[in-house]
Write a protein that holds these residues in place. Structure first.
Motif, PDB file in Angstrom:
ATOM      1  N   GLN A 387     157.417  86.115  18.809  1.00  0.00           N
ATOM      2  CA  GLN A 387     157.162  84.700  19.081  1.00  0.00           C
ATOM      3  C   GLN A 387     155.701  84.468  19.430  1.00  0.00           C
ATOM      4  O   GLN A 387     155.110  83.469  19.016  1.00  0.00           O
ATOM      5  N   ASN A 391     152.928  82.252  17.314  1.00  0.00           N
ATOM      6  CA  ASN A 391     152.095  81.227  17.902  1.00  0.00           C
ATOM      7  C   ASN A 391     150.624  81.416  17.567  1.00  0.00           C
ATOM      8  O   ASN A 391     149.910  80.472  17.241  1.00  0.00           O
ATOM      9  N   ARG A 394     149.993  80.262  14.179  1.00  0.00           N
ATOM     10  CA  ARG A 394     150.017  78.807  14.049  1.00  0.00           C
ATOM     11  C   ARG A 394     148.647  78.226  14.369  1.00  0.00           C
ATOM     12  O   ARG A 394     148.191  77.279  13.737  1.00  0.00           O
ATOM     13  N   ARG A 404     165.219  87.327  12.257  1.00  0.00           N
ATOM     14  CA  ARG A 404     165.604  88.425  13.123  1.00  0.00           C
ATOM     15  C   ARG A 404     166.835  89.122  12.572  1.00  0.00           C
ATOM     16  O   ARG A 404     167.680  88.506  11.937  1.00  0.00           O
TER      17      ARG A 404
ATOM     18  N   ASP C  47     154.462  70.285  24.842  1.00  0.00           N
ATOM     19  CA  ASP C  47     155.011  70.792  23.584  1.00  0.00           C
ATOM     20  C   ASP C  47     155.935  71.958  23.915  1.00  0.00           C
ATOM     21  O   ASP C  47     155.492  72.935  24.515  1.00  0.00           O
ATOM     22  N   THR C  49     157.049  74.294  22.265  1.00  0.00           N
ATOM     23  CA  THR C  49     156.749  75.593  21.660  1.00  0.00           C
ATOM     24  C   THR C  49     155.387  76.130  22.069  1.00  0.00           C
ATOM     25  O   THR C  49     155.005  77.219  21.659  1.00  0.00           O
ATOM     26  N   ALA C  50     154.639  75.354  22.852  1.00  0.00           N
ATOM     27  CA  ALA C  50     153.295  75.783  23.225  1.00  0.00           C
ATOM     28  C   ALA C  50     153.347  76.930  24.211  1.00  0.00           C
ATOM     29  O   ALA C  50     153.823  76.777  25.328  1.00  0.00           O
ATOM     30  N   GLN C  51     152.843  78.075  23.787  1.00  0.00           N
ATOM     31  CA  GLN C  51     152.853  79.231  24.673  1.00  0.00           C
ATOM     32  C   GLN C  51     151.564  79.293  25.468  1.00  0.00           C
ATOM     33  O   GLN C  51     150.505  78.954  24.978  1.00  0.00           O
ATOM     34  N   LEU C  53     150.133  82.351  27.430  1.00  0.00           N
ATOM     35  CA  LEU C  53     150.380  83.704  27.910  1.00  0.00           C
ATOM     36  C   LEU C  53     149.686  84.006  29.229  1.00  0.00           C
ATOM     37  O   LEU C  53     149.949  85.019  29.855  1.00  0.00           O
ATOM     38  N   MET C  54     148.793  83.140  29.639  1.00  0.00           N
ATOM     39  CA  MET C  54     148.150  83.374  30.928  1.00  0.00           C
ATOM     40  C   MET C  54     149.000  82.831  32.066  1.00  0.00           C
ATOM     41  O   MET C  54     148.707  83.076  33.225  1.00  0.00           O
ATOM     42  N   VAL C  56     152.710  82.904  32.346  1.00  0.00           N
ATOM     43  CA  VAL C  56     154.136  83.148  32.130  1.00  0.00           C
ATOM     44  C   VAL C  56     154.868  83.195  33.459  1.00  0.00           C
ATOM     45  O   VAL C  56     154.298  83.557  34.482  1.00  0.00           O
ATOM     46  N   LEU C  57     156.150  82.836  33.387  1.00  0.00           N
ATOM     47  CA  LEU C  57     157.025  82.936  34.546  1.00  0.00           C
ATOM     48  C   LEU C  57     156.438  82.314  35.804  1.00  0.00           C
ATOM     49  O   LEU C  57     156.435  82.907  36.877  1.00  0.00           O
ATOM     50  N   ASP C  70     159.164  83.087  29.895  1.00  0.00           N
ATOM     51  CA  ASP C  70     158.499  84.381  29.718  1.00  0.00           C
ATOM     52  C   ASP C  70     157.344  84.337  28.734  1.00  0.00           C
ATOM     53  O   ASP C  70     156.613  85.309  28.594  1.00  0.00           O
ATOM     54  N   LEU C  71     157.192  83.222  28.002  1.00  0.00           N
ATOM     55  CA  LEU C  71     156.030  83.112  27.120  1.00  0.00           C
ATOM     56  C   LEU C  71     155.138  81.952  27.550  1.00  0.00           C
ATOM     57  O   LEU C  71     154.291  81.488  26.800  1.00  0.00           O
ATOM     58  N   ARG C  73     155.989  78.875  28.219  1.00  0.00           N
ATOM     59  CA  ARG C  73     156.338  77.541  27.736  1.00  0.00           C
ATOM     60  C   ARG C  73     156.942  76.715  28.873  1.00  0.00           C
ATOM     61  O   ARG C  73     157.618  77.245  29.744  1.00  0.00           O
ATOM     62  N   PRO C 231     166.294  81.979  19.362  1.00  0.00           N
ATOM     63  CA  PRO C 231     164.926  81.692  19.793  1.00  0.00           C
ATOM     64  C   PRO C 231     163.995  81.862  18.597  1.00  0.00           C
ATOM     65  O   PRO C 231     164.300  82.636  17.709  1.00  0.00           O
ATOM     66  N   PRO C 232     162.828  81.207  18.512  1.00  0.00           N
ATOM     67  CA  PRO C 232     162.256  80.373  19.569  1.00  0.00           C
ATOM     68  C   PRO C 232     162.851  78.978  19.717  1.00  0.00           C
ATOM     69  O   PRO C 232     162.425  78.248  20.586  1.00  0.00           O
ATOM     70  N   LEU C 240     169.491  80.507  29.074  1.00  0.00           N
ATOM     71  CA  LEU C 240     170.110  81.231  30.179  1.00  0.00           C
ATOM     72  C   LEU C 240     170.152  82.729  29.914  1.00  0.00           C
ATOM     73  O   LEU C 240     170.156  83.530  30.843  1.00  0.00           O
ATOM     74  N   THR C 243     167.051  83.940  31.153  1.00  0.00           N
ATOM     75  CA  THR C 243     167.115  83.936  32.619  1.00  0.00           C
ATOM     76  C   THR C 243     167.695  85.238  33.139  1.00  0.00           C
ATOM     77  O   THR C 243     167.213  85.797  34.124  1.00  0.00           O
TER      78      THR C 243
END
Lengths: 535, 306, 287
Positions: A387, A391, A394, A404, C47, C49-51, C53-54, C56-57, C70-71, C73, C231-232, C240, C243
């Motif tokens: 994923q 991104n 994209r 998958r 958005d 789908t906007a990740q 990575l800096m 996460v969580l 976790d990504l 979002r 996913p995504p 969940l 989760t």
């Protein structure tokens, strides 16, 4: 009178205490020694024959069991150096085509068969012969023959000088088998193997657990545990629960996000080692738009590896600067793909791709749309990484769809002839289980013999570079390690710049154990070795 | 009663057979090639064909069906492709934990729900009645795996009282049982309350009270028995939930029962194992329905002649 | 005396009871989620789908009301978009179920005889499967994804619905006014349209509503097991599942998808319960 009685009673009580102590003490010490070592693994042990026919489910659990049951001629220590085991010394002939091994005296297999040259010859012959051993062919094909020199000496001959012979002998498939047992059990040998290692198979409950018991006659000294139990516990949360409650002593494959939880616990210790498995997204080089090297470079520049490693692996991974992991024999650093979005976009533009109105790159009316293939929960964090990669693509204008597939079907979809490939890029990680860089590069990047069948080994990108082939062939026949490494470095450099992969990281293998257990070795080839473990 | 029971029991045989046939047919239409999956990724075409012959997949459909039936009669359901063991052996190992989970959930439900439902009926404005009605509406709105995760978070992760996942002794049973039972307790306590209220308003109860019998005697000796019928019906209707819900909860807690094995088998495309487990679930469902019908008949004679 | 057509008394009761708080609340919640799902792309604060990575969580904060996954979002946005996925599946699934069950139930109840026995036989065969087991089997055969879950929901709820409609038709068909209508030569279609449907309509609505809540439980369970939307794409069940992986370190991941599921099903249950009190207090719903 009372005085006497009192003294008598106290003497009796003291005597009772002593007797009790005498009984109880050995019981407790005995209980200590009798307590088995429980190792909870994520995959089940199904077959333990060194001449195997299946990969996949046996890995790594099967190999970890085999390292307990078998001794090899030579072995890896935890620094991936070769050390003697059933062979005490060896030498190479001047033409580098014959290796002579002197065998250890006084070793017997679990079934009483003596270990000698006949047994060693039987074992090697069985591995070389394609009729009896269909797995790990690249490791055994270079060996042309083996013969007995005398009762404790054998000579192994190779068609061409074979620099990685020792690594092959130390590999999981190099475990020496008892000829008597093989002849007697035939197919059943895989489930009731007989070796000469520190532990003997007592009971295999396929899918549930493997129970090993101590080999009292082990030449290397009495193994510490009376029993080792390899238990199949597929769920990481359960493995952790078992470790925390003391029901498991060692557990493997801990997800990075659970490490913090374990590190906070005083009874438990986490071992984390960078592994030899390197990951990346492989290009299907049969697709036209991947045949422009600028596109492949652009993809590499488009990925910001640092945040991926930090966010997804919680820093339990290393960005790689070579197709090989830093601990693989023959590794030299090549270069780093720095995150450079502008450069990526510029390269795509140079290659003729311009963003369309919706942001997706277009050339000659065709949009840059690709599919990414990933297995589900087979490779560490496979879905998350895919994923994240989607991104990154994209952002530079490539529209990627994720396809998958279940682990059972993954290899089926990857190792197919060029006309049957249904993906554009695929997430893949390769572990050279003999620790050798030549093995790694050859498996992935040596050109395939033809385009009508599946890839020979793991070159499913269908990468072809005659110079690389030449270098790898040369390295195969070079016994001098320095020269060999130089050849591999050259090959790695060419491959890196040809970029048949978007290279990402080498993940850490993370294992945890109860604090008091000693000598649990975690090899960079992902295996956990418990041969020398002691309470 | 005996004749009715006999008839229903005999009916079970063709029912199971019919269902087994249905399952057989459904699993013939699997996508992909089972022989290819069984052979593994590195097999040659010859090996795949050999496996196809071994598994009998090259035979015409009716032959495969005959083999299937014969295997069924001998307790042979084929070999699991992923675990390389006979399916019946896996079923035997996994059945126990699932039965324990379901039995524990049922027991918990009966012990908690019926008394609280009765009290809620007898004291309709009391604290327990309010609690029953309020909590049950909530419990019916929370999926069992969410209940399970909340329990996991507090009882295992935060407090460390229970192991977060796995199978084994009593400690591993607690959270899965609570997760599965939550919904059942809600439904059964509500049904109990409604049913007891209704019976208490019946004429014969009023007569008994008028005769001077104590409230408690009236309740236990006269009212409860007829009240049990709708309660039993409700429990019987939840048989499907008990079987299906245990699958999800087992997967959540990595509890090594049939349900968790089924989900793993589905992800590994191990069709023989999925087929075998489906057969067990359906047979179990039929059996529960049978027991329900029989106990129904025991309580209400009119049903026997339906 | 006012001439009454079948169903009008019900309609009058319905009108009055719309002011009952349970119905208002239930309808409000359900309608709210439907609107949320419909307008999801415009309502979502980020958005989905906007990740990042800096980040996460991250726990809930001003920027991310329910935190990040976790990504990296935004969970609030994902939950809103997931509403669209889950509601679509439930609505289409129940729609499919009705499309099968209504004709089958009408035909079986109206025509009777052999046709009835065959149709009931088929639906009984399907009913021998516990519904989630059947759903899992169907999805495992068709492959995981949106369409498979819709079909699974439709096929697992249709048999019971068909049986209900059939028995409702059977009880209605015996009524006097139906006999009368038949006597004056009304065609079956006219009978169904003017007399049977309005009569059973109320109870079918109740049952459909209660089935909707059951369907949502099935959909989220399948998503949680990894057999639903993949996913995504965001869906409450698969959120969940994520989760669970991070439960020990990021338990707030439960809040958004868990809360959404609970609120929606709660609303649907309130609505269904209240509707049942109006139309058929004795109906014991069958899962």
């Amino acid at each position: 009178m009372m005085h006497k009685g009192g003294k008598g009673m106290s003497t009796r009580r003291a005597l009772a205490l002593v007797v009790a102590a005498v009984f109880l003490l050995p019981l407790s010490a005995g209980a200590q020694a009798d307590r088995p070592l429980v190792y909870a693994q994520n995959v089940a042990v199904t077959a333990m024959d060194t001449a195997g026919s299946t990969i996949g489910t046996v890995y790594p659990a099967g190999y970890e069991a085999m390292f307990l049951i078998y001794d090899n001629l030579v072995a890896f220590n935890d620094k991936m150096q070769i050390v003697p085991q059933l062979a005490t010394e060896w030498s190479v002939s001047r033409d580098a085509l014959t290796w002579t091994f002197r065998l250890r005296r006084g070793v017997t297999f679990h079934d009483g068969t003596p270990f000698d040259a006949d047994a060693a010859v039987f074992h090697i012959q069985r591995q070389i012969d394609t009729a009896t051993n269909r797995a790990n062919r690249p490791l055994w094909d270079p060996i042309s023959g083996v013969r007995k020199v005398d009762d404790l000496t054998i000579a192994i001959s190779t068609q061409k000088p074979y620099g990685a012979l020792l690594s092959t002998l130390a590999h999981g498939s190099g475990g020496v088998v008892s000829p008597t047992a093989v002849r007697r059990l035939g197919e059943g040998f895989a489930r009731a193997p007989v070796g000469a290692g520190p532990y003997i198979v007592e009971r295999l409950d396929t899918g549930t657990e493997l129970v090993l018991r101590r080999n009292d006659n082990y030449w290397g000294g009495r193994p510490a545990y009376s029993r080792i139990i390899l238990r199949h516990v597929p769920d990481p949360t359960t493995r952790i629960a078992l470790l925390l409650s003391g029901q498991a002593d060692v557990i493997n494959l801990i997800p990075p996000e659970n490490v913090a939880q374990l590190q906070g616990n005083p009874n438990v210790e986490v071992i984390s080692r960078p592994a030899l498995r390197t990951f990346g997204f492989a290009f299907n080089l049969n697709r036209r738009f991947f045949q422009d090297v600028r596109v492949r470079h652009a993809f590499n520049y488009a990925v910001n590896r640092g945040p991926v490693i930090k966010a997804i692996f919680k820093d339990f991974a290393t960005p790689i600067d070579s197709p090989l992991s830093p601990f693989t024999a023959g590794y030299t650093p090549v270069n780093k793909w720095e995150y450079d979005l502008d450069r990526a976009k510029a390269l795509m533009a140079e290659a003729g791709w311009r963003p369309g109105p919706d942001g997706v790159l277009r050339k000659d009316g065709q949009a840059f749309e690709i599919t990414l293939l990933t297995p589900i929960s087979m490779l560490p964090k496979d879905i998350e990484v895919t994923q994240a990669f989607q991104n990154f693509l994209r952002v530079i204008g490539v529209r990627a769809t994720i396809n998958r597939v279940e682990p059972a079907a993954f290899f089926d979809m990857v190792r197919v002839p060029p006309d049957r490939i249904q993906w554009d890029m695929v997430l893949f990680g390769f572990n050279p289980s003999n620790g050798d860089g030549a093995y790694h590069l050859t498996s992935l990047f040596e050109s395939n013999p033809n385009r009508t069948g599946p890839p020979k080994v793991w070159n499913f990108t269908w990468y072809v570079n005659p110079k690389v082939d030449e270098l790898l062939n040369q390295a195969d026949v070079t016994v001098d390690q320095v020269k060999r490494n130089e050849l591999l470095a050259q090959a790695a450099r060419i491959i890196w710049n040809d970029a048949p992969y978007v290279w990402l990281y080498a993940e850490n293998v993370i294992v945890a154990k109860r604090k008091e257990i000693k000598n649990v070795e975690v090899l960079p080839v992902i295996f956990t070795i418990l041969r020398n473990a002691r309470p | 009663m005996g004749l009715f029971a006999l008839r229903r029991l005999l009916l079970l045989v063709p029912q199971t057979l019919g269902v087994a046939t249905l399952i057989f047919l459904v699993f013939r239409w699997v996508p992909g090639d089972p022989a290819l999956i069984a052979a593994g990724p590195s097999a040659t075409q010859a090996q795949v064909e050999a496996i196809r012959r071994d598994l009998g997949l090259d035979q015409p459909l009716w032959v495969q069906y005959a083999v299937f039936l014969r295997g069924l009669s001998r307790g042979d359901l084929g070999t699991s492709l992923s675990l390389k063991q006979p399916v019946t052996r896996i079923l035997r190992t996994r059945l126990g934990p699932s039965l324990v989970l379901m039995a524990a959930s049922l027991a918990l439900t009966i012990v908690l729900a019926i008394p609280s439902g009765v009290v809620a009926a007898v004291r309709p404005h009391g604290a327990l009645a309010q609690a029953v009605m309020g909590v049950s509406i909530l419990a019916l709105s929370i999926p069992n795996f969410l209940v399970g995760m909340i329990l996991m978070q507090y009882l295992a992760v935060r407090l460390g009282w229970l192991p977060a996942a796995g199978t084994g002794g009593l400690l591993y049973l607690v959270m899965p049982t609570l997760a599965v039972a939550a919904r059942l307790v809600a439904l059964v306590s509500r049904t109990t309350r409604a049913s007891v209220i209704e019976v208490l308003n019946e004429d014969f109860v009023r007569t008994a009270r008028a005769k001077g019998l104590a409230a408690r005697t009236v309740l236990y000796r006269h009212a409860l028995r007829p009240a049990l019928v709708p309660i039993l019906t409700m429990i019987g209707l939840q048989a499907g939930y008990l079987l299906g819900g245990s699958i999800v909860v087992e997967t959540l807690f990595a509890y090594q029962g049939l349900g968790q094995a089924m989900i793993t088998a589905v992800s590994l495309r191990d069709y023989f194992l999925v087929q075998g487990i489906t057969l067990i679930y359906v047979a179990g469902f039929l059996l529960i329905t049978l027991i329900m019908d029989l106990s129904y008949a025991a309580f209400d004679p009119r049903i026997r002649y339906a | 005396m006012r001439p009454s057509t079948p169903g009008s008394a019900t309609r009058r009761r319905a009108g009055r009871l719309l002011r009952v708080p349970a119905i208002a609340a239930g309808l409000g919640l359900v309608a709210g989620f439907v609107l949320l799902g419909f307008f999801a792309p415009w309502i979502a604060p980020h958005d989905p789908t906007a990740q990042d990575l800096m980040a996460v969580l991250q726990p809930p904060s001003a920027a991310h009301w329910f935190g990040t996954d976790d990504l990296g979002r935004d969970l609030a946005s994902r939950v809103i978009v997931a509403a669209r996925a889950d509601l679509t599946i439930v609505i289409l699934g129940i729609g499919l179920s009705l499309a099968i069950a209504v004709p089958v139930g009408l035909i079986a109840g109206f025509i009777g005889g052999h046709t009835d026995r065959v149709l009931i036989g088929i639906s009984d065969a399907a009913l021998t499967f516990p519904s989630l087991v059947l759903a899992i089997v169907l999805v495992s055969l068709f492959g995981a994804g949106l369409q498979s879950v819709i079909v699974a929901v439709g096929l697992t709820t249709a048999p019971a619905l068909a049986r209900l409609i059939r028995s409702l038709v059977l009880t209605t068909v015996g009524a006097d006014y139906i006999e009368a209508a038949r006597a004056i030569g009304a065609s079956p279609v006219r009978l169904i349209r003017r007399y049977i449907l309005p009569n059973i309509g109320g109870r079918v609505i109740v049952y459909t509503t209660l089935m909707g809540s059951h369907a949502m439980l099935t959909v989220t369970a399948l998503g949680f097991l990894g057999l639903g939307v993949q996913p995504p794409a965001a869906e409450w069940g698969n959120m969940l599942a994520t989760t669970r992986t991070y439960l020990a370190t990021a338990s707030w991941l439960l809040l958004a998808p868990g809360g959404a599921i609970v609120l929606f099903i709660f609303g649907l249950n309130l609505l269904g319960d209240a509707l049942r009190d109006i139309f058929d207090p004795r109906l014991l719903w069958r899962p």
